[in-house]
Design a protein around this motif. Structure first.
Motif, PDB file in Angstrom:
ATOM      1  N   ASP A 124       0.825  -1.206   0.000  1.00 25.71           N
ATOM      2  CA  ASP A 124       0.000   0.000   0.000  1.00 25.71           C
ATOM      3  C   ASP A 124       0.865   1.265   0.000  1.00 25.71           C
ATOM      4  O   ASP A 124       0.553   2.243  -0.679  1.00 25.71           O
ATOM      5  CB  ASP A 124      -0.942   0.016   1.204  1.00 25.71           C
ATOM      6  N   HIS A 125       1.951   1.245   0.748  1.00 26.89           N
ATOM      7  CA  HIS A 125       2.862   2.393   0.777  1.00 26.89           C
ATOM      8  C   HIS A 125       3.460   2.645  -0.604  1.00 26.89           C
ATOM      9  O   HIS A 125       3.494   3.793  -1.075  1.00 26.89           O
ATOM     10  CB  HIS A 125       3.970   2.167   1.808  1.00 26.89           C
ATOM     11  N   LEU A 126       3.921   1.585  -1.267  1.00 19.04           N
ATOM     12  CA  LEU A 126       4.499   1.747  -2.603  1.00 19.04           C
ATOM     13  C   LEU A 126       3.455   2.250  -3.595  1.00 19.04           C
ATOM     14  O   LEU A 126       3.729   3.139  -4.403  1.00 19.04           O
ATOM     15  CB  LEU A 126       5.108   0.430  -3.085  1.00 19.04           C
ATOM     16  N   LEU A 127       2.239   1.711  -3.529  1.00 19.81           N
ATOM     17  CA  LEU A 127       1.173   2.163  -4.427  1.00 19.81           C
ATOM     18  C   LEU A 127       0.828   3.629  -4.175  1.00 19.81           C
ATOM     19  O   LEU A 127       0.536   4.376  -5.113  1.00 19.81           O
ATOM     20  CB  LEU A 127      -0.078   1.303  -4.254  1.00 19.81           C
ATOM     21  N   SER A 128       0.852   4.051  -2.935  1.00 17.25           N
ATOM     22  CA  SER A 128       0.506   5.432  -2.583  1.00 17.25           C
ATOM     23  C   SER A 128       1.564   6.427  -3.031  1.00 17.25           C
ATOM     24  O   SER A 128       1.275   7.620  -3.162  1.00 17.25           O
ATOM     25  CB  SER A 128       0.305   5.560  -1.065  1.00 17.25           C
ATOM     26  N   ASN A 129       2.779   5.964  -3.238  1.00 16.18           N
ATOM     27  CA  ASN A 129       3.880   6.867  -3.573  1.00 16.18           C
ATOM     28  C   ASN A 129       4.346   6.758  -5.019  1.00 16.18           C
ATOM     29  O   ASN A 129       5.383   7.313  -5.373  1.00 16.18           O
ATOM     30  CB  ASN A 129       5.047   6.641  -2.609  1.00 16.18           C
ATOM     31  N   GLN A 130       3.612   6.047  -5.829  1.00 14.70           N
ATOM     32  CA  GLN A 130       3.914   5.938  -7.261  1.00 14.70           C
ATOM     33  C   GLN A 130       2.797   6.607  -8.046  1.00 14.70           C
ATOM     34  O   GLN A 130       1.700   6.810  -7.532  1.00 14.70           O
ATOM     35  CB  GLN A 130       4.019   4.469  -7.684  1.00 14.70           C
ATOM     36  N   TYR A 131       3.039   6.906  -9.284  1.00 15.60           N
ATOM     37  CA  TYR A 131       2.012   7.497 -10.141  1.00 15.60           C
ATOM     38  C   TYR A 131       1.968   6.871 -11.526  1.00 15.60           C
ATOM     39  O   TYR A 131       1.120   7.206 -12.340  1.00 15.60           O
ATOM     40  CB  TYR A 131       2.210   9.011 -10.266  1.00 15.60           C
ATOM     41  N   PHE A 132       2.890   5.956 -11.819  1.00 13.11           N
ATOM     42  CA  PHE A 132       2.963   5.341 -13.140  1.00 13.11           C
ATOM     43  C   PHE A 132       3.006   3.826 -13.007  1.00 13.11           C
ATOM     44  O   PHE A 132       3.779   3.294 -12.219  1.00 13.11           O
ATOM     45  CB  PHE A 132       4.222   5.834 -13.874  1.00 13.11           C
ATOM     46  N   GLY A 133       2.163   3.143 -13.760  1.00 13.32           N
ATOM     47  CA  GLY A 133       2.141   1.689 -13.750  1.00 13.32           C
ATOM     48  C   GLY A 133       1.762   1.154 -15.120  1.00 13.32           C
ATOM     49  O   GLY A 133       1.678   1.902 -16.097  1.00 13.32           O
ATOM     50  N   ARG A 134       1.527  -0.144 -15.181  1.00  9.20           N
ATOM     51  CA  ARG A 134       1.115  -0.791 -16.426  1.00  9.20           C
ATOM     52  C   ARG A 134      -0.086  -1.676 -16.143  1.00  9.20           C
ATOM     53  O   ARG A 134      -0.115  -2.397 -15.145  1.00  9.20           O
ATOM     54  CB  ARG A 134       2.250  -1.626 -16.991  1.00  9.20           C
ATOM     55  N   MET A 135      -1.053  -1.605 -17.059  1.00  4.76           N
ATOM     56  CA  MET A 135      -2.252  -2.429 -16.937  1.00  4.76           C
ATOM     57  C   MET A 135      -2.298  -3.383 -18.122  1.00  4.76           C
ATOM     58  O   MET A 135      -2.089  -2.977 -19.261  1.00  4.76           O
ATOM     59  CB  MET A 135      -3.501  -1.556 -16.924  1.00  4.76           C
ATOM     60  N   ALA A 136      -2.594  -4.639 -17.821  1.00  4.07           N
ATOM     61  CA  ALA A 136      -2.754  -5.651 -18.866  1.00  4.07           C
ATOM     62  C   ALA A 136      -4.214  -6.057 -18.932  1.00  4.07           C
ATOM     63  O   ALA A 136      -4.881  -6.204 -17.909  1.00  4.07           O
ATOM     64  CB  ALA A 136      -1.878  -6.868 -18.564  1.00  4.07           C
ATOM     65  N   CYS A 137      -4.695  -6.215 -20.162  1.00  4.28           N
ATOM     66  CA  CYS A 137      -6.071  -6.651 -20.368  1.00  4.28           C
ATOM     67  C   CYS A 137      -6.104  -7.586 -21.567  1.00  4.28           C
ATOM     68  O   CYS A 137      -5.137  -7.668 -22.333  1.00  4.28           O
ATOM     69  CB  CYS A 137      -7.000  -5.460 -20.577  1.00  4.28           C
ATOM     70  N   SER A 138      -7.220  -8.295 -21.729  1.00  3.38           N
ATOM     71  CA  SER A 138      -7.336  -9.212 -22.859  1.00  3.38           C
ATOM     72  C   SER A 138      -8.796  -9.319 -23.284  1.00  3.38           C
ATOM     73  O   SER A 138      -9.705  -9.186 -22.471  1.00  3.38           O
ATOM     74  CB  SER A 138      -6.797 -10.600 -22.505  1.00  3.38           C
ATOM     75  N   ALA A 139      -8.968  -9.548 -24.577  1.00  3.86           N
ATOM     76  CA  ALA A 139     -10.293  -9.797 -25.143  1.00  3.86           C
ATOM     77  C   ALA A 139     -10.095 -10.321 -26.558  1.00  3.86           C
ATOM     78  O   ALA A 139      -9.119  -9.963 -27.232  1.00  3.86           O
ATOM     79  CB  ALA A 139     -11.135  -8.524 -25.159  1.00  3.86           C
ATOM     80  N   ASP A 140     -11.013 -11.153 -26.996  1.00  3.28           N
ATOM     81  CA  ASP A 140     -10.987 -11.670 -28.371  1.00  3.28           C
ATOM     82  C   ASP A 140      -9.636 -12.268 -28.748  1.00  3.28           C
ATOM     83  O   ASP A 140      -9.095 -12.008 -29.820  1.00  3.28           O
ATOM     84  CB  ASP A 140     -11.363 -10.574 -29.366  1.00  3.28           C
ATOM     85  N   ASN A 141      -9.044 -13.053 -27.855  1.00  2.00           N
ATOM     86  CA  ASN A 141      -7.756 -13.721 -28.083  1.00  2.00           C
ATOM     87  C   ASN A 141      -6.601 -12.755 -28.311  1.00  2.00           C
ATOM     88  O   ASN A 141      -5.606 -13.108 -28.947  1.00  2.00           O
ATOM     89  CB  ASN A 141      -7.848 -14.720 -29.240  1.00  2.00           C
ATOM     90  N   GLN A 142      -6.721 -11.536 -27.819  1.00  2.00           N
ATOM     91  CA  GLN A 142      -5.633 -10.566 -27.878  1.00  2.00           C
ATOM     92  C   GLN A 142      -5.307 -10.102 -26.474  1.00  2.00           C
ATOM     93  O   GLN A 142      -6.189 -10.017 -25.617  1.00  2.00           O
ATOM     94  CB  GLN A 142      -6.025  -9.364 -28.735  1.00  2.00           C
ATOM     95  N   VAL A 143      -4.048  -9.810 -26.258  1.00  2.00           N
ATOM     96  CA  VAL A 143      -3.581  -9.310 -24.967  1.00  2.00           C
ATOM     97  C   VAL A 143      -2.916  -7.965 -25.205  1.00  2.00           C
ATOM     98  O   VAL A 143      -2.221  -7.766 -26.195  1.00  2.00           O
ATOM     99  CB  VAL A 143      -2.572 -10.290 -24.324  1.00  2.00           C
ATOM    100  N   LEU A 144      -3.150  -7.028 -24.288  1.00  2.00           N
ATOM    101  CA  LEU A 144      -2.565  -5.693 -24.398  1.00  2.00           C
ATOM    102  C   LEU A 144      -2.011  -5.293 -23.045  1.00  2.00           C
ATOM    103  O   LEU A 144      -2.637  -5.539 -22.009  1.00  2.00           O
ATOM    104  CB  LEU A 144      -3.641  -4.691 -24.832  1.00  2.00           C
ATOM    105  N   ILE A 145      -0.844  -4.705 -23.038  1.00  2.00           N
ATOM    106  CA  ILE A 145      -0.304  -4.093 -21.826  1.00  2.00           C
ATOM    107  C   ILE A 145      -0.055  -2.631 -22.153  1.00  2.00           C
ATOM    108  O   ILE A 145       0.519  -2.303 -23.186  1.00  2.00           O
ATOM    109  CB  ILE A 145       0.964  -4.799 -21.305  1.00  2.00           C
ATOM    110  N   ALA A 146      -0.544  -1.744 -21.284  1.00  2.00           N
ATOM    111  CA  ALA A 146      -0.491  -0.318 -21.571  1.00  2.00           C
ATOM    112  C   ALA A 146      -0.030   0.459 -20.349  1.00  2.00           C
ATOM    113  O   ALA A 146      -0.420   0.151 -19.224  1.00  2.00           O
ATOM    114  CB  ALA A 146      -1.873   0.169 -22.005  1.00  2.00           C
ATOM    115  N   PRO A 147       0.786   1.496 -20.566  1.00  2.00           N
ATOM    116  CA  PRO A 147       1.188   2.351 -19.451  1.00  2.00           C
ATOM    117  C   PRO A 147       0.010   3.188 -18.988  1.00  2.00           C
ATOM    118  O   PRO A 147      -0.900   3.486 -19.766  1.00  2.00           O
ATOM    119  CB  PRO A 147       2.276   3.231 -20.072  1.00  2.00           C
ATOM    120  N   MET A 148       0.013   3.557 -17.723  1.00  2.00           N
ATOM    121  CA  MET A 148      -1.056   4.412 -17.206  1.00  2.00           C
ATOM    122  C   MET A 148      -0.583   5.234 -16.019  1.00  2.00           C
ATOM    123  O   MET A 148       0.208   4.774 -15.199  1.00  2.00           O
ATOM    124  CB  MET A 148      -2.283   3.591 -16.820  1.00  2.00           C
TER     125      MET A 148
END
Length: 157
Positions: A11-35
């Motif tokens: 929780d401390h690390l999450l509270s002190n960061q502002y940039f991460g990556r989210m991965a999602c998938s649909a229709d047999n495709q996978v995407l990882i995107a910065p956020m």
């Protein structure tokens, strides 16, 4: 040596960061995107724009989210979250907009974006922010710290 991170440190690390990556998938495709994100102790909040990622998230809301804190190649921490995407409206959106007030929606050079509360549906070059949160289901973290072994020189010359 690799070690598990406690929920409090995660929780401390999450509270002190502002940039991460989210991965999602649909229709047999996978995407990882910065956020860019904000963590309020319960949810991960983010902003995005219409596009491939959002289309995939609307089809399959299950996501993975990851942040790293790298001090050096021999010292780092990584947090991985499994959760569920939720597009926000109403009061939930207003709360998220408040938390995300310093974050920006990514735009191209010929586009404009207003404040998170604005909508300009008549202008195709105006980007409307989509505000969302990730319901955290599982959060894990690990740290690595390289162990240094002292080896005295055997050179006696």
């Amino acid at each position: 040596m690799l070690t598990e991170i406690s929920p409090e440190v995660i929780d401390h690390l999450l509270s002190n960061q502002y940039f991460g990556r989210m991965a999602c998938s649909a229709d047999n495709q996978v995407l990882i995107a910065p956020m860019m994100f904000c963590f309020d102790g319960r949810y991960i909040y983010g902003i995005t724009r219409e596009g491939t990622k959002l289309q995939m998230l609307r089809k399959n809301p299950n996501v993975a989210f990851e942040i790293d804190d790298m001090v050096s190649p021999g010292v780092w921490c990584s947090i991985v979250i499994q959760g569920e995407f939720e597009e926000l409206q109403g009061e939930k959106r207003e709360y998220a907009v408040y938390l995300l007030r310093d974050r920006r929606v990514p735009i191209f050079a010929n586009e404009t974006v207003g404040h998170l509360g604005e909508n300009h549906h008549d202008d195709p070059k105006f980007i409307t922010a989509v505000v969302y949160r990730i319901h955290i289901k599982i959060k894990t973290g690990r740290c690595y710290q390289q162990e240094f072994e002292f080896r005295p020189s055997l050179d006696t010359t």
